[in-house]
Design a protein around this motif. Structure first.
Motif, mmCIF file in Angstrom:
data_model
loop_
_atom_site.group_PDB
_atom_site.id
_atom_site.type_symbol
_atom_site.label_atom_id
_atom_site.label_comp_id
_atom_site.label_asym_id
_atom_site.label_seq_id
_atom_site.Cartn_x
_atom_site.Cartn_y
_atom_site.Cartn_z
ATOM 1 N N LEU A 48 36.357 41.321 47.487
ATOM 2 C CA LEU A 48 34.911 41.387 47.303
ATOM 3 C C LEU A 48 34.217 41.970 48.530
ATOM 4 N N ALA A 395 39.098 42.022 42.037
ATOM 5 C CA ALA A 395 37.764 41.874 42.624
ATOM 6 C C ALA A 395 36.718 42.597 41.787
ATOM 7 N N GLU A 399 33.662 40.736 39.987
ATOM 8 C CA GLU A 399 32.273 41.140 40.248
ATOM 9 C C GLU A 399 31.508 41.372 38.946
#
Length: 416
Positions: A48, A395, A399
């Protein structure tokens, strides 16, 4: 008149709070309560941050010398929460401290609220549920393991608090979204009364740069073949099945990696149990225990093995098969939980019934007898990791779940 198009602006970076009450991303791996969740949280936080977000991991302070905040890597901080004694406490004994953990989070977030909160493991979820209700923040949850599954497999040996399943249900119903790691978990949640539609499936991942086929490997010993069993040394991980299978595999050694530091192996109850089983099976001279290994040594161990064994009784996801596949090593795993999603049977390895040492040995024997097949499975495993299981992909998918929850939460926040 010629119209020109302009690219849409990139979404603003998020301030993300990851809550992992017992599994610190700074912990040494291989202990009773230090394993896949620690890796997952650390790597997700890093992935992230690589996408431009600002991440803080909240974990319980288990050592008085730890600073309040410590950097993990650029873009990621680890915040040590004072909840309970500043010393190691078994995770199953942490429930009484979750009220204090949640109150601390609420105080922190009252003055500096993150854009989104993502808790990991049910007790983290319980503390986060209380804190986000006070602070009014978007909240996602990942279980990593479910009490229903643990109780089914361990029965009276399950040391979880008796209220675990009730609390897990409360967290699942109270959070905005569940980030499940495999299909099997979604079905378990549905049986608990949590709608399937509330879950996004985002698998665990692996670092394909750290875990790759080329690189240093642990030198071979006197035996023709080497098997590797790696992970926390707790009975459900199935090391006893690996030891039993070894008796059917002459000329082969088994490396068991994980557990306490090497100088404390002799005092560990599970190591003593496994050594006794090896003596009884007549394979004690072919079983080697390494103790806990630092993360940098894991791919070195992987590359030194012909086959990696993952015969857990149950496995909520299981990062070890992915690490082995990324290193180009075939996997023989039990057909349970997340391993049904990660290991492609007959393509990257073999899936066998949990607890069946003869079938585990038979699958391994076929691979050891056929170097070309091992190489083919290894190449296919590497491809599968790159296509589906890199932390960059994990990631990005996580997200997307965050953005959806934040967007859905915005009108509610505006109405308050």
């Amino acid at each position: 008149m010629l119209m020109t198009s302009h690219p849409l602006p990139a979404p603003a970076p998020l301030s993300i709070a990851l809550v992992s009450e017992h599994a610190s991303p700074l912990a040494t791996l291989g202990g009773v309560d230090a394993g896949g969740q620690n890796v997952h949280v650390a790597q997700l936080a890093g992935g992230l941050a690589d996408r431009g977000h600002h991440v803080t991991v909240y974990t319980r302070r288990d050592d008085p010398s730890l600073p309040v905040v410590a950097p993990l890597r650029p873009g990621v901080l680890v915040h040590h929460v004072p909840a309970g004694p500043p010393e190691p406490v078994p995770k199953d004994d942490l429930l009484p401290y979750m009220d204090a953990f949640g109150r601390y989070l609420a105080r922190q977030w009252r003055t500096r609220p993150p854009d989104v909160v993502h808790s990991h493991f049910w007790m983290s979820g319980l503390a986060t549920l209380r804190a986000t209700r006070i602070a009014g923040l978007p909240f996602l949850h990942t279980y990593h393991a479910l009490g229903t599954v643990k109780r089914r497999h361990q029965g009276a040996a399950d040391t979880s608090p008796p209220t675990r399943i009730v609390h897990e249900t409360d967290v699942g119903l109270g959070c905005d979204r569940i980030v499940a790691t495999c299909r099997d978990e979604v079905e378990e949640l549905a049986a608990m009364g949590i709608p399937r539609a509330k879950a996004d499936i985002v698998p665990c991942g692996v670092d394909p740069v750290a875990f790759r086929p080329d690189g240093p490997a642990v030198p071979r010993g006197p035996h023709r073949h080497r098997l590797l069993h790696l992970g926390r040394l707790v009975p459900r991980k199935g090391a006893a099945v690996s030891v039993a299978a070894l008796g059917r595999l002459p000329g082969t050694e088994l490396v068991v990696a994980g557990g306490p530091p090497a100088d404390r192996l002799g005092t560990d109850p599970e190591v003593r149990r496994l050594r006794a089983l090896a003596e009884e099976a007549g394979v004690a001279d072919r079983v080697r225990f390494t103790g806990a290994v630092p993360p940098a040594m894991v791919p070195v161990l992987m590359r030194g093995a012909d086959v990696v064994l993952c015969p857990a009784d149950y496995e909520p996801f299981g990062i070890v098969p992915l690490e082995a596949m990324a290193c180009g090593r075939p996997v023989v795993a039990s057909a349970v939980g997340g391993q049904l999603d990660s290991v492609a049977d007959g393509v990257t390895g073999r899936l066998v019934p949990a607890g069946d040492a003869p079938l585990l040995a038979a699958a391994v024997r076929l691979l050891l007898a056929d170097p070309a097949l091992r190489a083919r499975y290894g190449r296919a495993g590497r491809r599968r990791v790159l296509e589906r299981f890199s932390w960059a992909r994990v990631a990005a998918a996580t997200e997307r779940s965050y953005r959806a929850v934040v967007a859905a939460h915005a009108p509610l926040a505006g109405a308050l």
